[in-house]
Design a protein around this motif. Sequence first.
Motif, PDB file in Angstrom:
ATOM      1  N   ARG A 150       8.453  -1.536  -9.726  1.00 18.50           N
ATOM      2  CA  ARG A 150       9.314  -1.339  -8.558  1.00 18.50           C
ATOM      3  C   ARG A 150       9.923  -2.671  -8.169  1.00 18.50           C
ATOM      4  O   ARG A 150       9.261  -3.521  -7.587  1.00 18.50           O
ATOM      5  N   VAL A 151      11.178  -2.874  -8.515  1.00 19.43           N
ATOM      6  CA  VAL A 151      11.797  -4.193  -8.351  1.00 19.43           C
ATOM      7  C   VAL A 151      12.965  -4.109  -7.370  1.00 19.43           C
ATOM      8  O   VAL A 151      13.935  -3.387  -7.603  1.00 19.43           O
ATOM      9  N   VAL A 204      14.486  -0.911  -6.312  1.00 18.90           N
ATOM     10  CA  VAL A 204      14.141  -0.652  -4.905  1.00 18.90           C
ATOM     11  C   VAL A 204      15.299  -1.079  -3.996  1.00 18.90           C
ATOM     12  O   VAL A 204      15.568  -2.263  -3.822  1.00 18.90           O
ATOM     13  N   ARG A 220      16.145  -9.505   1.308  1.00 16.99           N
ATOM     14  CA  ARG A 220      16.422  -8.553   2.381  1.00 16.99           C
ATOM     15  C   ARG A 220      16.382  -9.243   3.714  1.00 16.99           C
ATOM     16  O   ARG A 220      15.627 -10.131   3.935  1.00 16.99           O
ATOM     17  N   ILE A 226      -0.240  -1.647  -4.532  1.00 20.67           N
ATOM     18  CA  ILE A 226       0.427  -2.869  -4.071  1.00 20.67           C
ATOM     19  C   ILE A 226      -0.686  -3.900  -3.855  1.00 20.67           C
ATOM     20  O   ILE A 226      -1.397  -3.844  -2.866  1.00 20.67           O
ATOM     21  N   MET A 230       6.105  -5.733  -8.824  1.00 19.90           N
ATOM     22  CA  MET A 230       7.306  -5.877  -7.998  1.00 19.90           C
ATOM     23  C   MET A 230       8.071  -7.116  -8.504  1.00 19.90           C
ATOM     24  O   MET A 230       7.778  -7.615  -9.580  1.00 19.90           O
ATOM     25  N   LYS A 246      15.805  -0.272  -0.724  1.00 23.75           N
ATOM     26  CA  LYS A 246      15.563  -0.213   0.729  1.00 23.75           C
ATOM     27  C   LYS A 246      16.328  -1.321   1.454  1.00 23.75           C
ATOM     28  O   LYS A 246      16.450  -2.433   0.921  1.00 23.75           O
ATOM     29  N   SER A 286      14.102  -7.170  -4.591  1.00 23.38           N
ATOM     30  CA  SER A 286      14.873  -8.389  -4.322  1.00 23.38           C
ATOM     31  C   SER A 286      15.399  -9.069  -5.585  1.00 23.38           C
ATOM     32  O   SER A 286      16.470  -9.682  -5.538  1.00 23.38           O
TER      33      SER A 286
HETATM   34  C1  LIG Z   1       9.855  -3.311  -1.087  1.00 19.86           C
HETATM   35  C2  LIG Z   1       8.871  -2.790  -2.063  1.00 19.86           C
HETATM   36  C3  LIG Z   1       8.947  -3.146  -3.418  1.00 19.86           C
HETATM   37  C4  LIG Z   1       9.951  -4.139  -3.969  1.00 19.86           C
HETATM   38  O1  LIG Z   1       9.605  -5.416  -3.558  1.00 19.86           O
HETATM   39  P1  LIG Z   1      10.396  -6.703  -4.144  1.00 19.86           P
HETATM   40  O2  LIG Z   1       9.428  -7.808  -3.942  1.00 19.86           O
HETATM   41  O3  LIG Z   1      11.631  -6.827  -3.339  1.00 19.86           O
HETATM   42  O4  LIG Z   1      10.668  -6.434  -5.564  1.00 19.86           O
HETATM   43  C5  LIG Z   1       8.019  -2.593  -4.284  1.00 19.86           C
HETATM   44  N1  LIG Z   1       7.086  -1.705  -3.858  1.00 19.86           N
HETATM   45  C6  LIG Z   1       6.995  -1.326  -2.572  1.00 19.86           C
HETATM   46  C7  LIG Z   1       5.951  -0.350  -2.179  1.00 19.86           C
HETATM   47  C8  LIG Z   1       7.880  -1.850  -1.632  1.00 19.86           C
HETATM   48  O5  LIG Z   1       7.782  -1.461  -0.352  1.00 19.86           O
END
Ligand SMILES: *Cc1c(COP(=O)(O)O)cnc(C)c1O
Length: 219
Positions: free
Chosen positions: A210-211, A33, A219, A164, A194, A35, A213
């Motif tokens: 979804r990883v 991830v 961030r 989530i 995450m 972003k 940080s």
């Molecule tokens: C930002 C985000 C992540 C990653 O989060 P981290 O804690 O930084 O790994 C995963 N899923 C979604 C939907 C996010 O918005």
Amino acid sequence: MTVEHRLEDVRTRIAQAEARSQREAGTATLVAVSKTFDAEHIRPVISAGQRVFGENRVQESQGKWPELKAETQGVELHLIGPLQSNKAADAVALFDVIETVDREKIARALATEIRQQGRNVRLYVQVNTGLEPQKAGIAPDETARFVALCREELGLEIEGLMCIPPADENPGPHFALLAKLAKECGVEKLSMGMSGDFETAIEFGATSVRVGSAIFGTR
Ligand SMILES: *Cc1c(COP(=O)(O)O)cnc(C)c1O
């Protein structure tokens, strides 16, 4: 630690979680991830072999990914943040996977765009497993009906479910619920986990994690 070291560390932890849960190696895909990080920070991760990335904003992604995709073969980009219907055309043009199909209006907009653009975008339904009012997603008990609507009425192929979990709760029960719903709906893929809980998610059957940080830093 460099970003390459952190990526390697996450890969090792994924492999160990797969082994612990008697899963075949490589059955949990890492979605890195990226972003808030710009192209300059993403390139070393691409150079280290990572090809699957997640972003949560369409506009931010348009500023960096067309160029990065043009530079690299085989990049797969996932939208993991909320989508507005006026951005559906842009999202379908840029993303390979949209994980946040969370209401009928957006499903209809995506169906129209996918037909018009003739792009094969893979879709996941986001489920609000914690029924949190501030969070997007279909309620667990409405998931089967929504998946059926997407498939039968709109002709969309729904490949997976995504969630989530609430930040302040043990994520295990949420991962278990998502896995149960996927089985009930005949959906194969599970996007869950995450930086803080991806190993647990793999133990509960995540097919992608979804990883952010843990790879790119805070961030
Ligand atoms: C930002 C985000 C992540 C990653 O989060 P981290 O804690 O930084 O790994 C995963 N899923 C979604 C939907 C996010 O918005």
